[in-house]
Design a protein around this motif. Structure first.
Motif, PDB file in Angstrom:
ATOM      1  N   TRP A  79       1.174   5.470  -6.011  1.00 24.32           N
ATOM      2  CA  TRP A  79       0.333   4.268  -5.869  1.00 24.32           C
ATOM      3  C   TRP A  79      -0.893   4.355  -6.775  1.00 24.32           C
ATOM      4  O   TRP A  79      -1.221   3.415  -7.495  1.00 24.32           O
ATOM      5  N   GLU A  80      -1.571   5.490  -6.734  1.00 27.00           N
ATOM      6  CA  GLU A  80      -2.795   5.644  -7.523  1.00 27.00           C
ATOM      7  C   GLU A  80      -2.512   5.588  -9.010  1.00 27.00           C
ATOM      8  O   GLU A  80      -3.236   4.929  -9.760  1.00 27.00           O
ATOM      9  N   GLU A  81      -1.463   6.266  -9.449  1.00 27.90           N
ATOM     10  CA  GLU A  81      -1.167   6.260 -10.879  1.00 27.90           C
ATOM     11  C   GLU A  81      -0.723   4.875 -11.357  1.00 27.90           C
ATOM     12  O   GLU A  81      -1.094   4.443 -12.445  1.00 27.90           O
TER      13      GLU A  81
ATOM     14  N   LYS B 207      -7.155   0.210 -13.546  1.00 28.41           N
ATOM     15  CA  LYS B 207      -8.419  -0.532 -13.351  1.00 28.41           C
ATOM     16  C   LYS B 207      -9.525   0.057 -14.154  1.00 28.41           C
ATOM     17  O   LYS B 207      -9.534   1.148 -14.580  1.00 28.41           O
TER      18      LYS B 207
ATOM     19  N   ASP C 142       0.836  -1.203   0.000  1.00 27.15           N
ATOM     20  CA  ASP C 142       0.000   0.000   0.000  1.00 27.15           C
ATOM     21  C   ASP C 142       0.873   1.256   0.000  1.00 27.15           C
ATOM     22  O   ASP C 142       2.096   1.182   0.071  1.00 27.15           O
ATOM     23  N   GLU C 143       0.208   2.391  -0.098  1.00 27.43           N
ATOM     24  CA  GLU C 143       0.927   3.657  -0.185  1.00 27.43           C
ATOM     25  C   GLU C 143       1.642   4.027   1.123  1.00 27.43           C
ATOM     26  O   GLU C 143       2.614   4.776   1.107  1.00 27.43           O
TER      27      GLU C 143
ATOM     28  N   LYS D  85       1.115   8.330  -2.259  1.00 35.57           N
ATOM     29  CA  LYS D  85      -0.275   8.108  -2.662  1.00 35.57           C
ATOM     30  C   LYS D  85      -0.448   8.392  -4.158  1.00 35.57           C
ATOM     31  O   LYS D  85      -1.121   7.648  -4.876  1.00 35.57           O
ATOM     32  N   SER D  86       0.190   9.447  -4.634  1.00 38.72           N
ATOM     33  CA  SER D  86       0.121   9.775  -6.063  1.00 38.72           C
ATOM     34  C   SER D  86       0.748   8.676  -6.913  1.00 38.72           C
ATOM     35  O   SER D  86       0.206   8.294  -7.956  1.00 38.72           O
TER      36      SER D  86
ATOM     37  N   TYR E 167      -1.270   1.771  -9.774  1.00 39.58           N
ATOM     38  CA  TYR E 167      -2.158   0.630  -9.523  1.00 39.58           C
ATOM     39  C   TYR E 167      -3.645   0.918  -9.729  1.00 39.58           C
ATOM     40  O   TYR E 167      -4.373   0.046 -10.156  1.00 39.58           O
ATOM     41  N   LEU E 168      -4.075   2.126  -9.464  1.00 34.12           N
ATOM     42  CA  LEU E 168      -5.519   2.395  -9.553  1.00 34.12           C
ATOM     43  C   LEU E 168      -5.926   2.903 -10.936  1.00 34.12           C
ATOM     44  O   LEU E 168      -7.042   2.658 -11.364  1.00 34.12           O
ATOM     45  N   ASP E 169      -5.024   3.591 -11.628  1.00 37.21           N
ATOM     46  CA  ASP E 169      -5.369   4.103 -12.943  1.00 37.21           C
ATOM     47  C   ASP E 169      -5.510   3.001 -13.985  1.00 37.21           C
ATOM     48  O   ASP E 169      -6.106   3.199 -15.019  1.00 37.21           O
TER      49      ASP E 169
END
Length: 88
Positions: free
Chosen positions: A80-82, A88, A47-48, A77-78, A84-86
């Motif tokens: 991680w989101e870019e 999906k 995780d972040e 967090k930026s 792993y989350l972008d």
């Protein structure tokens, strides 16, 4: 995945420029050693928060100064989101 992680980490760390080396005219690869270590941590982290801890530890070791966890977390967090989350 490694190349994508390297690109993302490089972008976020260089934009952050935590000790203003790039703003002071240092070359674009100034944080290259730290970025390589952060990429390793990113690829192993769950995780972040783990990424933020790694960023803080890596920069504190490299530059022998304290880094605020909250600032490291924002960058983590930026990343991680870019990464792993972008996708999906």
């Amino acid at each position: 995945m490694r190349n994508k992680a390297t690109d993302i980490v490089t972008k976020h760390i260089n934009n952050w420029d935590p000790i203003y080396l790039l703003a002071g005219g240092a070359p674009d690869d100034e944080y290259e050693d730290e970025i390589e270590q952060i990429v390793e941590a990113v690829l192993k982290s769950k995780d972040e928060i783990e990424i933020a801890e790694a960023i803080r530890s890596i920069f504190e070791f490299s530059f022998t100064m304290d880094f605020d966890f909250d600032k490291c977390y924002i960058i983590a967090k930026s990343i991680w989101e870019e990464l792993y989350l972008d996708e999906k």
